[in-house]
Design a protein around this motif. Structure first.
Motif, PDB file in Angstrom:
ATOM      1  N   HIS A   1       1.374   9.322  -5.877  1.00  0.00           N
ATOM      2  CA  HIS A   1       1.850  10.671  -5.554  1.00  0.00           C
ATOM      3  C   HIS A   1       2.764  11.197  -6.672  1.00  0.00           C
ATOM      4  O   HIS A   1       2.651  12.341  -7.108  1.00  0.00           O
ATOM      5  CB  HIS A   1       2.575  10.645  -4.207  1.00  0.00           C
ATOM      6  CG  HIS A   1       3.214  11.932  -3.826  1.00  0.00           C
ATOM      7  ND1 HIS A   1       2.497  13.032  -3.408  1.00  0.00           N
ATOM      8  CD2 HIS A   1       4.518  12.324  -3.846  1.00  0.00           C
ATOM      9  CE1 HIS A   1       3.329  14.033  -3.168  1.00  0.00           C
ATOM     10  NE2 HIS A   1       4.558  13.632  -3.420  1.00  0.00           N
TER      11      HIS A   1
ATOM     12  N   TYR B   1      -7.131   1.858  -3.808  1.00  0.00           N
ATOM     13  CA  TYR B   1      -6.074   1.571  -2.826  1.00  0.00           C
ATOM     14  C   TYR B   1      -6.169   2.422  -1.583  1.00  0.00           C
ATOM     15  O   TYR B   1      -5.305   2.364  -0.722  1.00  0.00           O
ATOM     16  CB  TYR B   1      -4.706   1.769  -3.487  1.00  0.00           C
ATOM     17  CG  TYR B   1      -4.382   0.710  -4.508  1.00  0.00           C
ATOM     18  CD1 TYR B   1      -3.840  -0.511  -4.132  1.00  0.00           C
ATOM     19  CD2 TYR B   1      -4.647   0.916  -5.857  1.00  0.00           C
ATOM     20  CE1 TYR B   1      -3.562  -1.495  -5.069  1.00  0.00           C
ATOM     21  CE2 TYR B   1      -4.382  -0.053  -6.808  1.00  0.00           C
ATOM     22  CZ  TYR B   1      -3.842  -1.255  -6.402  1.00  0.00           C
ATOM     23  OH  TYR B   1      -3.566  -2.229  -7.332  1.00  0.00           O
TER      24      TYR B   1
ATOM     25  N   CYS C   1       0.804   3.866  -3.060  1.00  0.00           N
ATOM     26  CA  CYS C   1       0.368   5.251  -2.799  1.00  0.00           C
ATOM     27  C   CYS C   1       1.469   6.250  -3.161  1.00  0.00           C
ATOM     28  O   CYS C   1       1.185   7.327  -3.684  1.00  0.00           O
ATOM     29  CB  CYS C   1      -0.067   5.414  -1.342  1.00  0.00           C
ATOM     30  SG  CYS C   1      -1.637   4.574  -0.966  1.00  0.00           S
TER      31      CYS C   1
ATOM     32  N   THR D   1       0.830  -1.211   0.000  1.00  0.00           N
ATOM     33  CA  THR D   1       0.000   0.000   0.000  1.00  0.00           C
ATOM     34  C   THR D   1       0.858   1.252   0.000  1.00  0.00           C
ATOM     35  O   THR D   1       0.597   2.191  -0.758  1.00  0.00           O
ATOM     36  CB  THR D   1      -0.947   0.006   1.218  1.00  0.00           C
ATOM     37  OG1 THR D   1      -1.747  -1.182   1.176  1.00  0.00           O
ATOM     38  CG2 THR D   1      -1.847   1.218   1.210  1.00  0.00           C
TER      39      THR D   1
ATOM     40  N   LYS E   1      -6.676   5.241  -7.763  1.00  0.00           N
ATOM     41  CA  LYS E   1      -6.214   5.732  -6.460  1.00  0.00           C
ATOM     42  C   LYS E   1      -7.178   5.370  -5.323  1.00  0.00           C
ATOM     43  O   LYS E   1      -6.752   4.919  -4.259  1.00  0.00           O
ATOM     44  CB  LYS E   1      -6.040   7.255  -6.555  1.00  0.00           C
ATOM     45  CG  LYS E   1      -5.177   7.855  -5.497  1.00  0.00           C
ATOM     46  CD  LYS E   1      -4.929   9.316  -5.819  1.00  0.00           C
ATOM     47  CE  LYS E   1      -4.206   9.989  -4.690  1.00  0.00           C
ATOM     48  NZ  LYS E   1      -4.012  11.417  -4.923  1.00  0.00           N
TER      49      LYS E   1
ATOM     50  N   CYS F   1      -5.707   5.557  -1.188  1.00  0.00           N
ATOM     51  CA  CYS F   1      -4.586   6.496  -1.056  1.00  0.00           C
ATOM     52  C   CYS F   1      -5.149   7.914  -0.969  1.00  0.00           C
ATOM     53  O   CYS F   1      -6.044   8.281  -1.731  1.00  0.00           O
ATOM     54  CB  CYS F   1      -3.659   6.393  -2.266  1.00  0.00           C
ATOM     55  SG  CYS F   1      -2.866   4.776  -2.398  1.00  0.00           S
TER      56      CYS F   1
END
Length: 197
Positions: free
Chosen positions: A33, A194, A29, A25, A191, A196
């Motif tokens: 980004h 997950y 993530c 994870t 996104k 994030c």
């Protein structure tokens, strides 16, 4: 820039080895980004190049009064784009870069080959800059970030690889092409899956 990224990479590697689920994870993530930053850079550069194209076209059209209406359309569009800056919403940047074709019909270029060349040179320059300075760089950055992430992510077997990884494999094998312009949006669509932030 390289040093902090290396430290972050090593930190994620440690986390991935300690707890595979948390490590997966965190690595994924972090990848999102990076892709978000790449997307911001892509559209910022695209806005700059679109403004340059419009300015160059306006200058190229000056000697030709028969294109006065088209030149005025370009000038109005360029003026409307002056409010689009680095801090503008992504949608505004995308609309500005993609919207000129809807702003007015492109006139048929008539006259000597030299005249046609003078009027098409700014567009040719724009297309070259988009390919070599925007899309090529974006492609390299995404492949590098995907490679970094996939070195950290652990799957018990290949069946665990989901749509994000399928998309990245397809992008990697296809190389630059039609997918390149929209790839960041397609990646970032995963996104939420997950969780994030």
């Amino acid at each position: 820039m390289i040093f902090p990224r290396t430290i972050l990479f090593l930190g994620l590697l440690t986390l991935a080895r300690g707890n595979p689920v948390e490590g997966n994870t965190a690595a994924i993530c972090e990848f999102f980004h990076h892709v978000q930053a790449f997307q911001d850079d892509q559209w910022d550069e695209s806005v700059i190049l679109m403004k340059r194209l419009l300015g160059d076209m306006i200058i190229a059209l000056l000697p030709y009064p028969e294109y006065a209406d088209y030149k005025k359309t370009m000038q109005n569009y360029l003026d409307s784009g002056r409010t689009i800056v680095k801090t503008s919403p992504l949608k505004d940047k995308m609309d500005f870069c993609q919207g000129f074709n809807k702003a007015g019909e492109t006139p048929f270029l008539r006259g000597s080959p030299a005249k046609k060349q003078a009027l098409t040179r700014p567009l040719n320059d724009y297309q070259s800059n988009m390919i070599f300075n925007v899309f090529t760089e974006l492609h390299k950055k995404i492949i590098k970030a995907a490679d970094d992430m996939e070195r950290l992510v652990q799957f018990p077997d290949n069946s665990s690889r989901d749509e994000l990884f399928t998309l990245l494999a397809k992008y990697r094998s296809a190389g630059m092409g039609p997918m390149t312009e929209e790839i960041t949006s397609r990646i970032l669509a995963f996104k939420e899956q997950y969780k994030c932030v």
